[in-house]
Motif scaffolding. Structure first.
Motif, PDB file in Angstrom:
ATOM      1  N   SER A 105       0.875  -1.351  -0.168  1.00 35.29           N
ATOM      2  CA  SER A 105      -0.097   0.130   0.029  1.00 35.29           C
ATOM      3  C   SER A 105       0.767   1.239   0.188  1.00 35.29           C
ATOM      4  O   SER A 105       0.450   2.233  -0.707  1.00 35.29           O
ATOM      5  N   LEU A 109       0.242   4.009  -2.878  1.00 31.01           N
ATOM      6  CA  LEU A 109       0.248   5.506  -2.691  1.00 31.01           C
ATOM      7  C   LEU A 109       0.995   6.545  -3.232  1.00 31.01           C
ATOM      8  O   LEU A 109       0.538   7.404  -3.908  1.00 31.01           O
ATOM      9  N   SER A 127      -3.502  -3.938  -3.038  1.00 30.13           N
ATOM     10  CA  SER A 127      -3.156  -2.906  -2.244  1.00 30.13           C
ATOM     11  C   SER A 127      -4.549  -2.859  -1.305  1.00 30.13           C
ATOM     12  O   SER A 127      -5.648  -2.411  -2.029  1.00 30.13           O
ATOM     13  N   VAL A 132      -5.128   4.642   0.397  1.00 33.82           N
ATOM     14  CA  VAL A 132      -4.942   4.932  -1.017  1.00 33.82           C
ATOM     15  C   VAL A 132      -5.916   5.244  -1.916  1.00 33.82           C
ATOM     16  O   VAL A 132      -5.758   6.240  -2.375  1.00 33.82           O
TER      17      VAL A 132
END
Length: 381
Positions: A105, A109, A127, A132
């Protein structure tokens, strides 16, 4: 000179006439970003199998837009800096129309900020952190996931923990990452609502492998259950070392641990381990069951949630390109936003890709428990 000029003119005319035809024969390039080395590589390589399987099946059926699909694959190593480099290469050098990725994740992001700037949609192959998708503008997401985010996963895990595992006193061990903290925070908020409480919270680094000290604290606290919010490698070690220390609490893990590989890594200590599961080969989802049969025939092994995640992410992305009728990123993003009918192999029967305004697909998550070395998916409520 006259002959040379004439030849040059002929060559120019030929290039003009053949250029569009040649472009129609060019493959549709789709990017893939995954951790194929580093701490998350076990998940990344399995996700890649599912992605490649989806692309192969579509190519066998004529590809998309009358062209074959070419996957351009980058290893982000689960590292945010490398992820930014990878997404820039995929967009600026390789010219991909859209990207399937990534798993970690924190990397997702960082990468989606770049992809959104270039108007290239990304669809996650694992993810989970809601942080995010929270980065998306509501109603105009550029980062998508064809499964529930960490908040929804934590809510359902909390409810299952209390109702199905009879655990109200819970210790949480979470990795120090966007993914781990997001799950831990969400679980704490939802567990109280479900009738339980967090009595101990401990943090560990993703590359940590010695958990005896923290597990000694857990054993002294005697919780009903331990919830592990982190990646599979560390999770397997926590399960093994818990058994070695005689910790008797029920252990439950986050979605990253719904894999046969975890059972292999943890060995007999995995017996009784519970995990929120979005996909099992025994799925009641007819579309997922058909995927299982084809995957078995192709790879001579069972699919797992990672291969299912990869398959869904790429299949949905290819369908968005098909509906867009072109390889323009904004057109593909618009089709992902409008999508509400593409079947998913994950989730219960009838689950489809119907993205919410933040770019996630909510659906009911099952609970699986390891019995006799195999995960058993409990019936959906």
């Amino acid at each position: 000179m006259t002959i040379l000029k004439t030849l040059g003119t002929v060559a120019f005319i030929a290039s003009v006439l053949t250029g569009p035809a040649m472009a129609q024969d060019d493959p549709v390039k789709l990017g893939v970003m995954l951790p194929l080395s580093g701490p998350a590589a076990l998940a990344g390589t399995s996700i890649l199998e599912g992605i490649q399987f989806a692309a192969e099946e579509n190519n066998a059926n004529g590809g998309v837009l009358g062209r074959q699909i070419e996957l351009v694959i980058e290893d982000d190593e689960g590292n945010a800096t490398k992820g930014v480099t990878a997404v820039r290469k995929l967009i600026e050098q390789d010219g991909v129309a859209a990207i399937s990725g990534t798993y970690v994740s924190g990397v997702a992001l960082a990468a989606t900020k770049v992809a959104r700037e270039f108007k290239v949609p990304m669809i996650s192959a694992g993810s989970t952190s809601s942080d995010v998708t929270d980065f998306n503008d509501a109603g105009d997401p550029w980062f998508f996931r064809a499964f529930p985010g960490s908040r929804e996963q934590a809510r359902q895990s909390a409810e299952d923990m209390v109702a199905k595992l009879d655990a109200t006193n819970v210790a949480v061990l979470h990795e120090n990452s966007v993914y781990g903290k997001s799950l831990s925070d969400s679980l704490a908020a939802n567990l109280a609502e479900a009738g339980g409480e967090i009595t101990l919270t401990e943090t560990y680094n993703p590359d940590e492998r010695d958990f005896f000290s923290v597990l000694t604290k857990v054993r002294a606290a005697q919780p009903d259950a331990i919830y592990i919010a982190g990646l599979m490698d560390a999770g397997a070690q926590i399960i093994k070392q818990s058994a070695e220390l005689g910790v008797s609490s029920q252990i439950m893990g986050s979605g990253s641990m719904m894999s046969d590989k975890l059972i292999e890594l943890a060995g007999p200590a995995s017996e009784g381990f519970a995990v929120s599961s979005m996909f099992e080969p025994s799925t009641p989802n007819e579309y997922g069951a058909a995927f299982t049969e084809r995957f078995r025939a192709k790879f001579n092994k069972e699919p797992d949630v990672y291969s299912a995640l990869g398959y869904d992410s790429m299949n949905v992305l290819i369908e968005a390109v098909r509906r867009a009728g072109e390889t323009d990123g904004a057109a593909i993003q618009a089709e992902l936003n409008a999508m509400n009918d593409v079947p998913l192999v994950q989730g219960p029967a009838g689950t489809v890709a119907n993205f919410d305004e933040q770019g996630s697909v909510p659906f009911k998550i099952g609970l699986a428990i390891v019995r006799n070395g195999k995960r058993e998916w409990l019936p959906f409520d």
